[in-house]
Design a protein around this motif. Structure first.
Motif, PDB file in Angstrom:
ATOM      1  N   ASP A  35       0.831  -1.188   0.000  1.00  0.00           N
ATOM      2  CA  ASP A  35       0.000   0.000   0.000  1.00  0.00           C
ATOM      3  C   ASP A  35       0.872   1.246   0.000  1.00  0.00           C
ATOM      4  OD1 ASP A  35      -1.998  -1.848   0.216  1.00  0.00           O
ATOM      5  OD2 ASP A  35      -2.335  -1.535   2.363  1.00  0.00           O
ATOM      6  N   THR A  36       0.431   2.241  -0.779  1.00  0.00           N
ATOM      7  CA  THR A  36       1.149   3.511  -0.858  1.00  0.00           C
ATOM      8  C   THR A  36       0.139   4.635  -0.825  1.00  0.00           C
ATOM      9  OG1 THR A  36       2.872   2.491  -2.217  1.00  0.00           O
ATOM     10  CG2 THR A  36       2.768   4.891  -2.192  1.00  0.00           C
ATOM     11  N   GLU A  37       0.399   5.642  -0.008  1.00  0.00           N
ATOM     12  CA  GLU A  37      -0.463   6.820   0.050  1.00  0.00           C
ATOM     13  C   GLU A  37       0.406   8.065   0.018  1.00  0.00           C
ATOM     14  OE1 GLU A  37      -1.384   7.213   4.763  1.00  0.00           O
ATOM     15  OE2 GLU A  37      -2.340   5.552   3.705  1.00  0.00           O
ATOM     16  N   PHE A  38      -0.122   9.107  -0.609  1.00  0.00           N
ATOM     17  CA  PHE A  38       0.693  10.306  -0.819  1.00  0.00           C
ATOM     18  C   PHE A  38      -0.230  11.510  -0.970  1.00  0.00           C
ATOM     19  CE2 PHE A  38       3.478  12.990  -3.629  1.00  0.00           C
ATOM     20  CZ  PHE A  38       4.449  13.236  -2.660  1.00  0.00           C
ATOM     21  N   GLU A  61      -5.551  -1.038  -7.110  1.00  0.00           N
ATOM     22  CA  GLU A  61      -6.676  -0.132  -6.867  1.00  0.00           C
ATOM     23  C   GLU A  61      -6.128   1.254  -6.531  1.00  0.00           C
ATOM     24  OE1 GLU A  61      -9.806   0.418  -3.289  1.00  0.00           O
ATOM     25  OE2 GLU A  61     -10.033  -1.471  -4.405  1.00  0.00           O
ATOM     26  N   VAL A  62      -6.618   2.266  -7.242  1.00  0.00           N
ATOM     27  CA  VAL A  62      -6.175   3.646  -7.048  1.00  0.00           C
ATOM     28  C   VAL A  62      -7.377   4.479  -6.613  1.00  0.00           C
ATOM     29  CG1 VAL A  62      -5.085   5.669  -8.084  1.00  0.00           C
ATOM     30  CG2 VAL A  62      -4.415   3.377  -8.833  1.00  0.00           C
ATOM     31  N   MET A 122      -4.616  20.582  -3.777  1.00  0.00           N
ATOM     32  CA  MET A 122      -4.003  19.606  -2.886  1.00  0.00           C
ATOM     33  C   MET A 122      -4.697  18.269  -3.103  1.00  0.00           C
ATOM     34  SD  MET A 122      -3.531  19.615   1.268  1.00  0.00           S
ATOM     35  CE  MET A 122      -2.408  21.008   1.188  1.00  0.00           C
ATOM     36  N   VAL A 123      -3.927  17.264  -3.501  1.00  0.00           N
ATOM     37  CA  VAL A 123      -4.486  15.972  -3.910  1.00  0.00           C
ATOM     38  C   VAL A 123      -3.927  14.873  -3.011  1.00  0.00           C
ATOM     39  CG1 VAL A 123      -4.796  14.361  -5.825  1.00  0.00           C
ATOM     40  CG2 VAL A 123      -4.619  16.813  -6.278  1.00  0.00           C
ATOM     41  N   PHE A 124      -4.815  14.012  -2.558  1.00  0.00           N
ATOM     42  CA  PHE A 124      -4.439  12.809  -1.813  1.00  0.00           C
ATOM     43  C   PHE A 124      -4.801  11.587  -2.664  1.00  0.00           C
ATOM     44  CE2 PHE A 124      -6.255   9.221   0.517  1.00  0.00           C
ATOM     45  CZ  PHE A 124      -5.167   8.809   1.264  1.00  0.00           C
ATOM     46  N   PHE A 125      -3.877  10.629  -2.766  1.00  0.00           N
ATOM     47  CA  PHE A 125      -4.216   9.387  -3.462  1.00  0.00           C
ATOM     48  C   PHE A 125      -3.551   8.207  -2.761  1.00  0.00           C
ATOM     49  CE2 PHE A 125      -0.221  10.428  -5.462  1.00  0.00           C
ATOM     50  CZ  PHE A 125       0.361   9.209  -5.770  1.00  0.00           C
ATOM     51  N   GLU A 126      -4.145   7.044  -2.953  1.00  0.00           N
ATOM     52  CA  GLU A 126      -3.666   5.809  -2.335  1.00  0.00           C
ATOM     53  C   GLU A 126      -3.675   4.702  -3.371  1.00  0.00           C
ATOM     54  OE1 GLU A 126      -4.462   3.121   1.694  1.00  0.00           O
ATOM     55  OE2 GLU A 126      -6.085   4.327   0.853  1.00  0.00           O
ATOM     56  N   VAL A 127      -2.608   3.919  -3.405  1.00  0.00           N
ATOM     57  CA  VAL A 127      -2.492   2.772  -4.320  1.00  0.00           C
ATOM     58  C   VAL A 127      -2.428   1.506  -3.481  1.00  0.00           C
ATOM     59  CG1 VAL A 127      -1.153   1.696  -6.155  1.00  0.00           C
ATOM     60  CG2 VAL A 127      -1.275   4.192  -6.005  1.00  0.00           C
ATOM     61  N   ILE A 128      -3.347   0.575  -3.750  1.00  0.00           N
ATOM     62  CA  ILE A 128      -3.424  -0.692  -3.016  1.00  0.00           C
ATOM     63  C   ILE A 128      -3.142  -1.821  -3.996  1.00  0.00           C
ATOM     64  CG2 ILE A 128      -4.862  -2.196  -1.608  1.00  0.00           C
ATOM     65  CD1 ILE A 128      -6.516   0.259  -0.883  1.00  0.00           C
ATOM     66  N   LEU A 129      -2.142  -2.618  -3.706  1.00  0.00           N
ATOM     67  CA  LEU A 129      -1.765  -3.757  -4.536  1.00  0.00           C
ATOM     68  C   LEU A 129      -2.132  -5.043  -3.819  1.00  0.00           C
ATOM     69  CD1 LEU A 129       1.764  -2.605  -5.729  1.00  0.00           C
ATOM     70  CD2 LEU A 129      -0.430  -2.268  -6.873  1.00  0.00           C
ATOM     71  N   GLU A 130      -2.734  -5.965  -4.555  1.00  0.00           N
ATOM     72  CA  GLU A 130      -3.115  -7.258  -4.002  1.00  0.00           C
ATOM     73  C   GLU A 130      -2.752  -8.359  -4.987  1.00  0.00           C
ATOM     74  OE1 GLU A 130      -7.238  -7.199  -3.110  1.00  0.00           O
ATOM     75  OE2 GLU A 130      -7.060  -5.749  -1.469  1.00  0.00           O
ATOM     76  N   GLY A 131      -2.400  -9.535  -4.422  1.00  0.00           N
ATOM     77  CA  GLY A 131      -2.121 -10.692  -5.253  1.00  0.00           C
ATOM     78  C   GLY A 131      -0.815 -10.618  -5.991  1.00  0.00           C
ATOM     79  N   HIS A 132       0.162  -9.818  -5.479  1.00  0.00           N
ATOM     80  CA  HIS A 132       1.443  -9.681  -6.163  1.00  0.00           C
ATOM     81  C   HIS A 132       2.476 -10.605  -5.537  1.00  0.00           C
ATOM     82  CE1 HIS A 132       0.564  -6.206  -8.763  1.00  0.00           C
ATOM     83  NE2 HIS A 132      -0.401  -6.031  -7.869  1.00  0.00           N
ATOM     84  N   ALA A 133       3.652 -10.561  -6.117  1.00  0.00           N
ATOM     85  CA  ALA A 133       4.725 -11.434  -5.650  1.00  0.00           C
ATOM     86  C   ALA A 133       4.999 -11.171  -4.186  1.00  0.00           C
ATOM     87  CB  ALA A 133       5.995 -11.199  -6.470  1.00  0.00           C
ATOM     88  N   GLY A 134       5.198 -12.217  -3.438  1.00  0.00           N
ATOM     89  CA  GLY A 134       5.393 -12.115  -2.010  1.00  0.00           C
ATOM     90  C   GLY A 134       4.267 -12.758  -1.255  1.00  0.00           C
TER      91      GLY A 134
END
Length: 232
Positions: A35-38, A61-62, A122-134
């Motif tokens: 997960d990444t948020e910025f 998911e973004v 001013m923008v907030f966004f979050e990237v959620i990754l699922e089912g990836h390597a690891g």
């Protein structure tokens, strides 16, 4: 490496607790990396793009929100690693987009404020990754770390599923709290902007009313103030 081998631990209860603690830490480490948020400032007349590396057959998911700036809107676009446009929004304040399945490479996530020449956003966004390597290699890794016969009747798979379920729910709760904080920041900025406008127009209306009152008093007094001389 054996976590709960007979030579590593002298007590079965200590082995069990150590295994669960290590499992929680490992799953938490996996969850943190997906997960990444910025939050950033998008200047007027500019386009800002961010890149997210993904692997094949996963889910990305973004979610974004404009939490500050006049109009509270931006243009949004997602491009595939090959440069194809996958999703887009036109002058929206928020949105959620899902890419499934993903490809190997870098996805480009762009925010466009070129239609505004004055106001920054001013923008907030979050990237959620699922089912990836690891994620897929977790079972084999645990099978090599822990000896099933040393668990004294406890089923490692049941424990792993329970801890994973708790971890997923905690991650969803954290994501929801992050989104709610972004909504709160956007509403606070909107209220502060509206408060400034209300205060400005209220002061202007008050000055106009005072000006009209002074003008009326002066006009009425001038009607009764006759300076002509009356002969006696």
């Amino acid at each position: 490496m054996n976590i709960c081998g007979a030579r590593s631990c002298g007590s079965s209860w200590i082995c069990f607790v150590a295994s669960c603690a290590f499992l929680v830490e490992t799953l938490w480490a996996f969850g943190q990396s997906r997960d990444t948020e910025f939050t950033f400032l998008l200047p007027p007349g500019r386009i800002e793009c961010f890149y997210q590396t993904t692997t094949k057959n996963g889910t990305m998911e973004v979610e974004y929100q404009v939490i500050g700036g006049a109009g509270m809107d931006v243009d949004f676009t997602i491009f595939s690693p090959q440069g194809h446009q996958l999703s887009s929004d036109f002058r929206r304040s928020d949105g959620i987009h899902t890419v499934e399945p993903t490809e190997d490479g870098d996805y480009r996530i762009c925010f466009d404020n070129s239609f505004s020449r004055v106001s920054e956003k001013m923008v907030f966004f979050e990237v959620i990754l699922e089912g990836h390597a690891g994620d897929a290699g977790g079972d084999d890794e645990w099978a090599s770390m822990v000896e099933p016969e040393s668990m004294l009747g406890y089923k490692l798979e049941d424990i792993k599923e329970s801890v994973e379920s708790v971890h997923v729910r905690l991650e969803r709760s954290r994501q929801m709290q992050t989104v709610l904080r972004a909504f709160e920041a956007r509403d606070r900025n909107l209220l502060e902007d509206n408060l400034w406008r209300v205060s400005f127009w209220s002061c202007l209306s008050l000055l106009v009313m005072l000006g009209v009152a002074v003008t009326q008093v002066y006009t009425v007094r001038s009607l009764f103030n006759d300076k002509r001389r009356v002969p006696t």
